[in-house]
Design a protein around this motif. Structure first.
Motif, PDB file in Angstrom:
ATOM      1  N   GLU A  75      35.430  39.292  10.754  1.00  0.00           N
ATOM      2  CA  GLU A  75      34.332  38.367  10.456  1.00  0.00           C
ATOM      3  C   GLU A  75      33.656  38.709   9.135  1.00  0.00           C
ATOM      4  OE1 GLU A  75      31.961  35.116  10.850  1.00  0.00           O
ATOM      5  OE2 GLU A  75      33.681  35.672  12.076  1.00  0.00           O
ATOM      6  N   LEU A  76      33.484  40.010   8.859  1.00  0.00           N
ATOM      7  CA  LEU A  76      32.783  40.412   7.646  1.00  0.00           C
ATOM      8  C   LEU A  76      33.685  40.411   6.420  1.00  0.00           C
ATOM      9  CD1 LEU A  76      30.445  43.253   8.919  1.00  0.00           C
ATOM     10  CD2 LEU A  76      29.906  40.860   8.487  1.00  0.00           C
ATOM     11  N   THR A  77      34.996  40.453   6.603  1.00  0.00           N
ATOM     12  CA  THR A  77      35.903  40.440   5.452  1.00  0.00           C
ATOM     13  C   THR A  77      36.403  39.040   5.130  1.00  0.00           C
ATOM     14  OG1 THR A  77      37.777  40.926   6.910  1.00  0.00           O
ATOM     15  CG2 THR A  77      36.661  42.796   5.870  1.00  0.00           C
ATOM     16  N   ARG A  78      36.124  38.068   5.995  1.00  0.00           N
ATOM     17  CA  ARG A  78      36.526  36.696   5.718  1.00  0.00           C
ATOM     18  C   ARG A  78      35.667  36.138   4.582  1.00  0.00           C
ATOM     19  NH1 ARG A  78      36.329  33.421  11.247  1.00  0.00           N
ATOM     20  NH2 ARG A  78      38.024  32.173  10.405  1.00  0.00           N
ATOM     21  N   PRO A  79      36.216  35.265   3.732  1.00  0.00           N
ATOM     22  CA  PRO A  79      35.387  34.621   2.714  1.00  0.00           C
ATOM     23  C   PRO A  79      34.222  33.869   3.366  1.00  0.00           C
ATOM     24  CG  PRO A  79      37.715  34.192   2.314  1.00  0.00           C
ATOM     25  CD  PRO A  79      37.628  34.839   3.669  1.00  0.00           C
ATOM     26  N   ARG A  80      33.057  33.967   2.720  1.00  0.00           N
ATOM     27  CA  ARG A  80      31.860  33.302   3.251  1.00  0.00           C
ATOM     28  C   ARG A  80      31.497  32.128   2.347  1.00  0.00           C
ATOM     29  NH1 ARG A  80      28.706  36.043   6.829  1.00  0.00           N
ATOM     30  NH2 ARG A  80      26.745  35.350   5.907  1.00  0.00           N
TER      31      ARG A  80
ATOM     32  N   ARG B 160      33.525  22.988   8.860  1.00  0.00           N
ATOM     33  CA  ARG B 160      33.692  24.297   9.500  1.00  0.00           C
ATOM     34  C   ARG B 160      35.138  24.494   9.960  1.00  0.00           C
ATOM     35  NH1 ARG B 160      29.521  27.268  11.073  1.00  0.00           N
ATOM     36  NH2 ARG B 160      28.152  25.439  11.247  1.00  0.00           N
ATOM     37  N   ALA B 161      35.738  23.421  10.499  1.00  0.00           N
ATOM     38  CA  ALA B 161      37.116  23.507  10.964  1.00  0.00           C
ATOM     39  C   ALA B 161      38.091  23.671   9.792  1.00  0.00           C
ATOM     40  CB  ALA B 161      37.475  22.260  11.773  1.00  0.00           C
ATOM     41  N   VAL B 162      37.851  22.937   8.700  1.00  0.00           N
ATOM     42  CA  VAL B 162      38.717  23.051   7.526  1.00  0.00           C
ATOM     43  C   VAL B 162      38.667  24.472   6.970  1.00  0.00           C
ATOM     44  CG1 VAL B 162      39.041  22.290   5.131  1.00  0.00           C
ATOM     45  CG2 VAL B 162      38.561  20.609   6.919  1.00  0.00           C
ATOM     46  N   LEU B 163      37.472  25.023   6.870  1.00  0.00           N
ATOM     47  CA  LEU B 163      37.314  26.368   6.327  1.00  0.00           C
ATOM     48  C   LEU B 163      37.878  27.423   7.275  1.00  0.00           C
ATOM     49  CD1 LEU B 163      33.708  25.934   4.928  1.00  0.00           C
ATOM     50  CD2 LEU B 163      35.796  26.180   3.577  1.00  0.00           C
ATOM     51  N   ALA B 164      37.667  27.245   8.574  1.00  0.00           N
ATOM     52  CA  ALA B 164      38.163  28.214   9.554  1.00  0.00           C
ATOM     53  C   ALA B 164      39.684  28.289   9.521  1.00  0.00           C
ATOM     54  CB  ALA B 164      37.679  27.840  10.952  1.00  0.00           C
ATOM     55  N   GLU B 165      40.330  27.140   9.322  1.00  0.00           N
ATOM     56  CA  GLU B 165      41.790  27.125   9.256  1.00  0.00           C
ATOM     57  C   GLU B 165      42.295  27.947   8.068  1.00  0.00           C
ATOM     58  OE1 GLU B 165      45.412  23.826   9.115  1.00  0.00           O
ATOM     59  OE2 GLU B 165      43.355  23.214   9.602  1.00  0.00           O
ATOM     60  N   ALA B 166      41.444  28.035   7.016  1.00  0.00           N
ATOM     61  CA  ALA B 166      41.796  28.834   5.837  1.00  0.00           C
ATOM     62  C   ALA B 166      41.256  30.251   5.927  1.00  0.00           C
ATOM     63  CB  ALA B 166      41.258  28.151   4.589  1.00  0.00           C
ATOM     64  N   GLY B 167      40.674  30.605   7.074  1.00  0.00           N
ATOM     65  CA  GLY B 167      40.174  31.959   7.258  1.00  0.00           C
ATOM     66  C   GLY B 167      38.804  32.208   6.688  1.00  0.00           C
ATOM     67  N   ALA B 168      38.021  31.152   6.420  1.00  0.00           N
ATOM     68  CA  ALA B 168      36.690  31.313   5.836  1.00  0.00           C
ATOM     69  C   ALA B 168      35.606  30.976   6.857  1.00  0.00           C
ATOM     70  CB  ALA B 168      36.541  30.421   4.608  1.00  0.00           C
ATOM     71  N   THR B 169      34.426  31.542   6.653  1.00  0.00           N
ATOM     72  CA  THR B 169      33.281  31.336   7.530  1.00  0.00           C
ATOM     73  C   THR B 169      32.227  30.493   6.819  1.00  0.00           C
ATOM     74  OG1 THR B 169      33.624  33.479   8.591  1.00  0.00           O
ATOM     75  CG2 THR B 169      31.440  32.481   8.821  1.00  0.00           C
ATOM     76  N   LEU B 170      31.672  29.511   7.518  1.00  0.00           N
ATOM     77  CA  LEU B 170      30.622  28.657   6.951  1.00  0.00           C
ATOM     78  C   LEU B 170      29.252  29.140   7.416  1.00  0.00           C
ATOM     79  CD1 LEU B 170      29.939  26.040   5.331  1.00  0.00           C
ATOM     80  CD2 LEU B 170      29.935  24.843   7.528  1.00  0.00           C
ATOM     81  N   VAL B 171      28.337  29.300   6.467  1.00  0.00           N
ATOM     82  CA  VAL B 171      26.943  29.649   6.751  1.00  0.00           C
ATOM     83  C   VAL B 171      26.078  28.513   6.223  1.00  0.00           C
ATOM     84  CG1 VAL B 171      25.076  31.267   6.324  1.00  0.00           C
ATOM     85  CG2 VAL B 171      27.424  32.112   6.555  1.00  0.00           C
ATOM     86  N   VAL B 172      25.289  27.886   7.080  1.00  0.00           N
ATOM     87  CA  VAL B 172      24.433  26.764   6.678  1.00  0.00           C
ATOM     88  C   VAL B 172      23.016  27.267   6.475  1.00  0.00           C
ATOM     89  CG1 VAL B 172      23.565  24.482   7.282  1.00  0.00           C
ATOM     90  CG2 VAL B 172      25.889  25.152   7.954  1.00  0.00           C
TER      91      VAL B 172
END
Length: 343
Positions: free
Chosen positions: A12-17, A32-44
């Protein structure tokens, strides 16, 4: 000690934010789904306040933004950020020059709401012609329209003047012709599509048009494109339609022109300032159709917007050049924060 070590190295902490400065729709599930599929985390961001954004940007690898300002101080606070992606067409809320200096790729989504905005511009024209605002207000107040002064306007044979002829302006042309409007266009490049009459100057278009509809981006060169002199050049029976950017119109000049009868009315989905203060005199006028910057919005357009904006972010994070780069000079700059390859 082992717990601390495992936490620092957790996926979780090493994934792109990816920091979303603001979301103008009910859910961020699509992006969020598009980014998660690429291994990234969304912060709003909770509020979109500049100080809050600067704090959250400190560990952001990318920024998604809708209406919130992304000024130099937010960009300076984001040493890892490789890209700023706009949910939308215009990028006047982003300091693009500073992002370029810092090596950040800025992208936008220029085509997601073409039909919606063209429909909204046509709606504004029809609402003014059919006097929708005074009639509906009279009925809501218990009347039945007979006390509303004036008559509706026949549109067939009248002239729609388009200022700018991008995707939305082009989409408005067949809609306007379907209700009998003649179309003339002015573009700063001087070119228009075959079959569309060209005005030699903005002033010529303003003098001829019965409806003036704005379809240009907001830049230093187009701010207050419509001011006192331009309004005075319009017919006293003409209407102004703005579904582009509020800053294209000098609001004080527009209000004065309406009060003095210099023009007959306006349909505005965007304003300057935005939102208008609750007591602003443009609110509540019978000769103004006013909507709260929603021309872009529909179930289909919002899903497309979220998907494409998030896709632009994913492209940069995965080393690809996005399809719609606003600042292409950054791609050959020594400051570019990560190498990118064409698709």
């Amino acid at each position: 000690m082992d717990r601390v070590h495992s936490k620092r190295n957790s996926p979780e902490l090493t994934r792109p934010r990816v920091l979303a400065t603001d979301i103008a729709w009910p859910s961020a599930d699509v992006e969020r789904a598009v980014l998660a599929e690429a291994g990234a985390t969304l912060v709003v961001a909770p509020t979109g306040d500049s100080a809050e954004l600067a704090a959250l940007a400190a560990d952001a690898d990318a920024i998604l933004t809708c209406f919130a300002k992304v000024p130099a101080e937010v960009l300076d606070a984001a040493p890892r950020c490789r890209t700023v992606a706009r949910y939308g067409v215009g990028v006047d809320n982003i300091d693009v020059e500073h992002a370029t200096r810092l090596g950040m790729v800025v992208s936008n989504v220029p085509t997601y709401c073409t039909d919606e905005v063209a429909d909204s511009a046509l709606l504004g024209i029809l609402a003014l012609a059919r006097r929708l605002v005074p009639f509906t207000r009279d009925v809501a107040a218990g009347g039945w329209g007979r006390s509303v002064p004036g008559t509706s306007v026949r549109l067939r044979g009248r002239v729609l003047g388009l200022v700018g002829l991008g995707a939305i302006g082009r989409a408005l042309v067949p809609r306007a012709r379907a209700i009998g409007l003649d179309v003339v266009a002015f573009t700063r490049s001087g070119g228009v599509d075959p079959g569309i009459r060209r005005a030699a100057s903005l002033e010529e278009l303003l003098r001829e048009a019965d409806v003036v509809s704005l379809h240009v981006p907001l830049t230093d060169g187009t701010r207050h494109l419509i001011g006192p002199r331009q309004l005075a050049a319009m017919k006293p029976t003409a209407w102004l339609v703005n579904t582009a950017r509020g800053g294209l119109v000098d609001t004080d000049a527009l209000l004065a022109a309406l009060d003095a009868g210099v023009i007959a009315g306006a349909a505005l989905d965007v304003t300057d300032p935005e939102p208008l203060p609750a007591d602003h005199p443009l609110r509540g006028r019978a000769d103004v159709v006013l909507t709260p910057h929603v021309a872009f919005s529909s179930d289909g357009s919002l899903a497309e917007l979220a998907r494409k904006a998030a896709g632009n972010v994913v492209d940069v994070l995965q080393g690809r050049i996005p399809r719609t780069v606003v600042n292409p000079d950054v791609l050959t700059s020594a400051a570019l924060r990560s190498p990118l390859a064409a698709r």
